[in-house]
Design an enzyme around this catalytic site. Structure first.
Site, mmCIF file in Angstrom:
data_model
loop_
_atom_site.group_PDB
_atom_site.id
_atom_site.type_symbol
_atom_site.label_atom_id
_atom_site.label_comp_id
_atom_site.label_asym_id
_atom_site.label_seq_id
_atom_site.Cartn_x
_atom_site.Cartn_y
_atom_site.Cartn_z
ATOM 1 N N CYS A 162 -36.643 -2.580 -23.895
ATOM 2 C CA CYS A 162 -38.031 -2.176 -24.076
ATOM 3 C C CYS A 162 -38.601 -1.384 -22.911
ATOM 4 O O CYS A 162 -39.750 -0.955 -22.957
ATOM 5 C CB CYS A 162 -38.893 -3.405 -24.340
ATOM 6 S SG CYS A 162 -38.243 -4.434 -25.677
ATOM 7 N N HIS A 295 -47.710 -4.237 -20.583
ATOM 8 C CA HIS A 295 -46.619 -4.470 -21.538
ATOM 9 C C HIS A 295 -47.119 -5.375 -22.654
ATOM 10 O O HIS A 295 -46.915 -5.093 -23.832
ATOM 11 C CB HIS A 295 -45.433 -5.088 -20.805
ATOM 12 C CG HIS A 295 -44.199 -5.202 -21.637
ATOM 13 N ND1 HIS A 295 -43.608 -4.114 -22.254
ATOM 14 C CD2 HIS A 295 -43.429 -6.284 -21.962
ATOM 15 C CE1 HIS A 295 -42.535 -4.512 -22.927
ATOM 16 N NE2 HIS A 295 -42.409 -5.812 -22.764
ATOM 17 N N HIS A 332 -44.779 -3.998 -31.201
ATOM 18 C CA HIS A 332 -43.869 -3.678 -30.100
ATOM 19 C C HIS A 332 -42.859 -2.651 -30.601
ATOM 20 O O HIS A 332 -42.020 -2.956 -31.444
ATOM 21 C CB HIS A 332 -43.173 -4.950 -29.639
ATOM 22 C CG HIS A 332 -42.425 -4.807 -28.355
ATOM 23 N ND1 HIS A 332 -41.956 -3.597 -27.884
ATOM 24 C CD2 HIS A 332 -42.047 -5.726 -27.435
ATOM 25 C CE1 HIS A 332 -41.341 -3.778 -26.734
ATOM 26 N NE2 HIS A 332 -41.389 -5.061 -26.427
#
Length: 410
Positions: A162, A295, A332
């Site tokens: 990620c 994040h 996400h």
């Protein structure tokens, strides 16, 4: 640190659950409502959860711009569409031959490979056409962009879970500062597929409801899909061709927790290191940072770890520093998350507004942070923001982005 060259952002493009353009992303994030719903393009039977940030079918004007549309995977289509938008905004359509490209991703055309295997085994309808496997490589979205735009400079894909999209921006910054290129495209693209969806369900790291980063009742992340692309240039090159910068990429930092395969360092030490390096690389102080695009996955461990990282870096400022997260609205986006979040950070600085997270639920009492919920917040257009990404394996990355004003030249 004094650099020979400043790096500016002259074009942005995005595809997300909010829509197929950067302005769709901007409006969706400003709305304060979630675009995370039950997806329709693949079967979620037997899964613990049934929500995701799915991209709707492309409008016809997008499809018409991409003659090779029928041969591309979903992640390829997202990447090419976002790249076209960014290049058009930068007004660089005829000046890209020598441009470099750095792209992040994690699954490539995995969705199409799953479709191929399903058809081969008879569990899905249709002929198992070999073209469904043509985009299976992780580097496929970046390569698709290079083919479409006829890029002849270096084309590289970074796949570090990620953190990939943010690391691609860091690589672009190095490329431009070193003088190896005058123009670079950087970004990332990923699409939903059963491999990642089932994997996160197996780890029990997903929420049955749309994710709620930093909230006391958060239960996990929501998986999403999409792409973000930014056109970056040296300042001299941009001004030399009469371009107007949108923002400036001031610095970047990266680190590794080196502690666990999936869990972040409990005190956020690696994340704090990446943020600290980015701030030092940008040549600014912590007092100059106006907000953080975090994040913010919504998982219990990641959120508290990130909170501690922010507190470690910003100390007494942490409680008053606005913090937001795109993932509560669009999910996400895995390898492309950092790229899309960088685009949204640029949009915040252009319009002087911080995107909020959808309201609902009390902020975790342990999170002594100024979480932006429900309604947008004002931010100086020439402000400075941090966009950060933290990944499996403890890979951490952060970039510092500054707003642009004409008087900043000189």
């Amino acid at each position: 640190m004094v650099h020979d060259s400043r790096v500016v952002i002259t074009g942005i493009g995005a595809v997300s659950a909010c829509g197929w353009t950067a302005i769709d992303l901007h409006n969706g994030l400003l709305s304060g409502t979630s675009a995370i719903v039950e997806p329709v393009h693949f079967d979620l039977s037997g899964q613990r959860t049934t929500v995701a940030g799915e991209v709707a079918p492309a409008p016809e004007f997008i499809v018409q711009k991409i003659p090779e549309w029928a041969t591309l995977s979903r992640s390829d289509r997202f990447a090419v569409a976002a790249a076209i938008e960014a290049v058009e905004q930068a007004r660089l359509a005829g000046g890209l031959h020598a441009a470099a490209l750095f792209f992040g991703g994690s699954t490539g055309g995995m969705y199409e490979c799953e479709e191929y295997v399903g058809r081969l085994l008879g569990t899905r309808a249709g002929h198992p056409a070999i073209r469904l496997q043509a985009s299976q490589q992780i580097n496929s979205p970046g390569d698709a962009v290079a083919r479409h735009l006829k890029l002849a400079g270096p084309v590289q894909t970074v796949s570090s879970a990620c953190a990939s999209g943010t690391l691609a921006l860091s690589m672009a910054l190095d490329e431009l500062r070193s003088g190896q290129s005058d123009v670079v495209l950087a970004g990332g693209s990923d699409s939903l597929c059963l491999l990642t969806y089932s994997g996160f369900n197996s780890l029990r790291s997903v929420d049955t409801r749309p994710s709620r980063p930093f909230r006391a009742d958060r239960q996990g992340l929501s998986v999403g899909e999409g792409a973000g692309v930014l056109v970056l240039e040296t300042l001299n090159h941009a001004l030399g061709r009469g371009a107007t910068p949108l923002a400036e990429l001031l610095g970047a930092g990266a680190s590794c927790d080196a502690s666990h395969m999936t869990a972040p360092h409990p005190e956020g030490k690696g994340a704090a290191t990446a943020i600290g390096i980015a701030i030092a690389d940008a040549g600014i102080s912590i007092d100059q940072v106006d907000f953080i695009n975090a994040h913010g996955t919504g998982t219990p461990q990641n959120d508290i770890s990130e909170c501690r990282a922010i507190q470690s870096v910003f100390r007494e400022r942490a409680a008053a520093l606005p913090v937001t997260s795109n993932k509560a609205t669009i999910g996400h986006l895995l390898g492309s998350a950092g790229a899309v979040e960088a685009v949204s950070t640029v949009l915040s600085l252009i319009h002087g507004v911080i995107h909020p997270m959808p309201d609902g639920g009390e902020v975790d009492a342990e999170m002594n942070l100024d979480i932006v919920l429900g309604s947008p917040r004002s931010v100086p257009c020439a402000g400075i923001a941090i966009s950060s990404s933290f990944a499996f394996g403890g890979a951490n990355a952060a970039v510092v982005i500054g707003g642009w004003k004409e008087e900043l030249v000189g």
